[in-house]
Design a protein around this motif. Sequence first.
Motif, PDB file in Angstrom:
ATOM      1  N   ILE A  28       0.836  -1.208   0.000  1.00  0.00           N
ATOM      2  CA  ILE A  28       0.000   0.000   0.000  1.00  0.00           C
ATOM      3  C   ILE A  28       0.865   1.250   0.000  1.00  0.00           C
ATOM      4  CG2 ILE A  28      -1.694   1.311   1.333  1.00  0.00           C
ATOM      5  CD1 ILE A  28      -2.833  -1.336   2.301  1.00  0.00           C
ATOM      6  N   LYS A  31       2.382   1.770  -3.456  1.00  0.00           N
ATOM      7  CA  LYS A  31       1.380   2.182  -4.436  1.00  0.00           C
ATOM      8  C   LYS A  31       0.813   3.571  -4.160  1.00  0.00           C
ATOM      9  CE  LYS A  31       0.643  -1.402  -7.278  1.00  0.00           C
ATOM     10  NZ  LYS A  31       0.534  -1.325  -8.745  1.00  0.00           N
ATOM     11  N   GLY A  32       0.742   3.944  -2.875  1.00  0.00           N
ATOM     12  CA  GLY A  32       0.025   5.162  -2.524  1.00  0.00           C
ATOM     13  C   GLY A  32       0.867   6.400  -2.335  1.00  0.00           C
ATOM     14  N   TYR A  35       1.363   9.106  -5.044  1.00  0.00           N
ATOM     15  CA  TYR A  35       0.181   9.831  -5.499  1.00  0.00           C
ATOM     16  C   TYR A  35      -0.422  10.725  -4.417  1.00  0.00           C
ATOM     17  CZ  TYR A  35       0.440   6.626  -9.418  1.00  0.00           C
ATOM     18  OH  TYR A  35       0.870   5.914 -10.518  1.00  0.00           O
ATOM     19  N   MET A 228     -12.014   5.450   0.438  1.00  0.00           N
ATOM     20  CA  MET A 228     -11.118   4.566  -0.310  1.00  0.00           C
ATOM     21  C   MET A 228     -11.913   3.521  -1.095  1.00  0.00           C
ATOM     22  SD  MET A 228      -7.915   2.328   1.165  1.00  0.00           S
ATOM     23  CE  MET A 228      -8.992   1.426   2.278  1.00  0.00           C
ATOM     24  N   SER A 232     -12.007   3.253  -5.236  1.00  0.00           N
ATOM     25  CA  SER A 232     -11.534   2.039  -5.904  1.00  0.00           C
ATOM     26  C   SER A 232     -12.648   1.363  -6.694  1.00  0.00           C
ATOM     27  CB  SER A 232     -10.967   1.062  -4.868  1.00  0.00           C
ATOM     28  OG  SER A 232     -11.959   0.681  -3.931  1.00  0.00           O
ATOM     29  N   VAL A 238      -8.138   4.976  -8.831  1.00  0.00           N
ATOM     30  CA  VAL A 238      -7.557   3.856  -8.081  1.00  0.00           C
ATOM     31  C   VAL A 238      -6.270   4.277  -7.381  1.00  0.00           C
ATOM     32  CG1 VAL A 238      -6.618   1.529  -8.258  1.00  0.00           C
ATOM     33  CG2 VAL A 238      -8.582   2.193  -9.665  1.00  0.00           C
ATOM     34  N   ASN A 239      -5.443   5.075  -8.055  1.00  0.00           N
ATOM     35  CA  ASN A 239      -4.188   5.526  -7.439  1.00  0.00           C
ATOM     36  C   ASN A 239      -4.462   6.385  -6.212  1.00  0.00           C
ATOM     37  OD1 ASN A 239      -2.618   4.262  -9.425  1.00  0.00           O
ATOM     38  ND2 ASN A 239      -2.802   6.024 -10.795  1.00  0.00           N
ATOM     39  N   SER A 241      -7.030   6.076  -4.344  1.00  0.00           N
ATOM     40  CA  SER A 241      -7.517   5.197  -3.276  1.00  0.00           C
ATOM     41  C   SER A 241      -6.350   4.569  -2.512  1.00  0.00           C
ATOM     42  CB  SER A 241      -8.406   4.098  -3.871  1.00  0.00           C
ATOM     43  OG  SER A 241      -7.663   3.197  -4.662  1.00  0.00           O
ATOM     44  N   TYR A 242      -5.266   4.240  -3.214  1.00  0.00           N
ATOM     45  CA  TYR A 242      -4.059   3.759  -2.527  1.00  0.00           C
ATOM     46  C   TYR A 242      -3.482   4.856  -1.631  1.00  0.00           C
ATOM     47  CZ  TYR A 242      -3.713  -0.568  -5.230  1.00  0.00           C
ATOM     48  OH  TYR A 242      -3.937  -1.815  -5.760  1.00  0.00           O
ATOM     49  N   GLY A 245      -5.381   4.981   1.407  1.00  0.00           N
ATOM     50  CA  GLY A 245      -4.994   3.875   2.279  1.00  0.00           C
ATOM     51  C   GLY A 245      -3.766   4.192   3.105  1.00  0.00           C
ATOM     52  N   VAL A 246      -2.808   4.920   2.518  1.00  0.00           N
ATOM     53  CA  VAL A 246      -1.619   5.332   3.266  1.00  0.00           C
ATOM     54  C   VAL A 246      -2.010   6.246   4.422  1.00  0.00           C
ATOM     55  CG1 VAL A 246       0.555   6.602   3.136  1.00  0.00           C
ATOM     56  CG2 VAL A 246      -0.107   5.081   1.263  1.00  0.00           C
TER      57      VAL A 246
END
Length: 271
Positions: A28, A31-32, A35, A228, A232, A238-239, A241-242, A245-246
């Motif tokens: 996560i 990926k996050g 962004y 999130m 997603s 989607v990016n 949403s990552y 998540g962070v």
Amino acid sequence: MASKLMRSLIYLAATITFGSLFYIVGFILAKGIPYITPEMFAWKYTTDNVSLMPSLITTFIVVGMTLLIATPLGVFTGFYLVEYAQKGNKVVEVIRIATDTLAAVPSIVYGLFGMLFFVTFLNFQYSVLAGVLTSVIMVLPLIIRSTEEALLSVNDSLREASFALGAGKLRTIFRVILPVSMPGILSGVILASGRVVGETAALLYTLGSSTNLPDSLFSSGRTLALHMYVLSSEGMHVNESYATGVVLIVFVLMINGLSTILSNRLTKGTK
């Protein structure tokens, strides 16, 4: 031979557990983090900035109000079950069975109940109040059981010594038993807050998914987990949403850190 095998299995289980945790968190973060932009922390949500700030503030509101209501109810219920209820009382057994049963109920069931009762029957609509009340019902069993276990772990000799020195029931509870059991009680509160922070199904049916910041208890909103999930599921952000998540992971770590600091200070204060 048997002890070596058992030790190997324990090490293997621990390695798999921590390895899975680090893999999920690392995935996560990788990926996050790229962004996360300043636009995501704008005060007003738009389709361009996909701001998470209204969701972050809503999360604080929902978690804070839920714990404000559920913690006293759960802790006092735990004290009744351990300190006041007579052993072998049928009512106590019913309460414990009901608590264990409610703790195992899926969150989607709480969401459907909250939608039918709070949103529809009481006409609260999709609102902060409906989401908070549903969350309170959802985390109460967890707080009750953790409080009960924390109180049962207190040695009876402490109670007997307090009574021998002339302290009453309430004074013994608040000056002797509560400080000793506080770390265990706070552990239950931490787990409860974590469940509310990560909840989506129950809040989707009660809190709603509005992108606006709630201006009253009867306004809709969305938490970080809901934010999130919606991003997603739409498939367009989607990016982002990552990245959400962070922020959600950091938020949970902050709650755990503050709770640990508070628990350590309370524990030191009793020594």
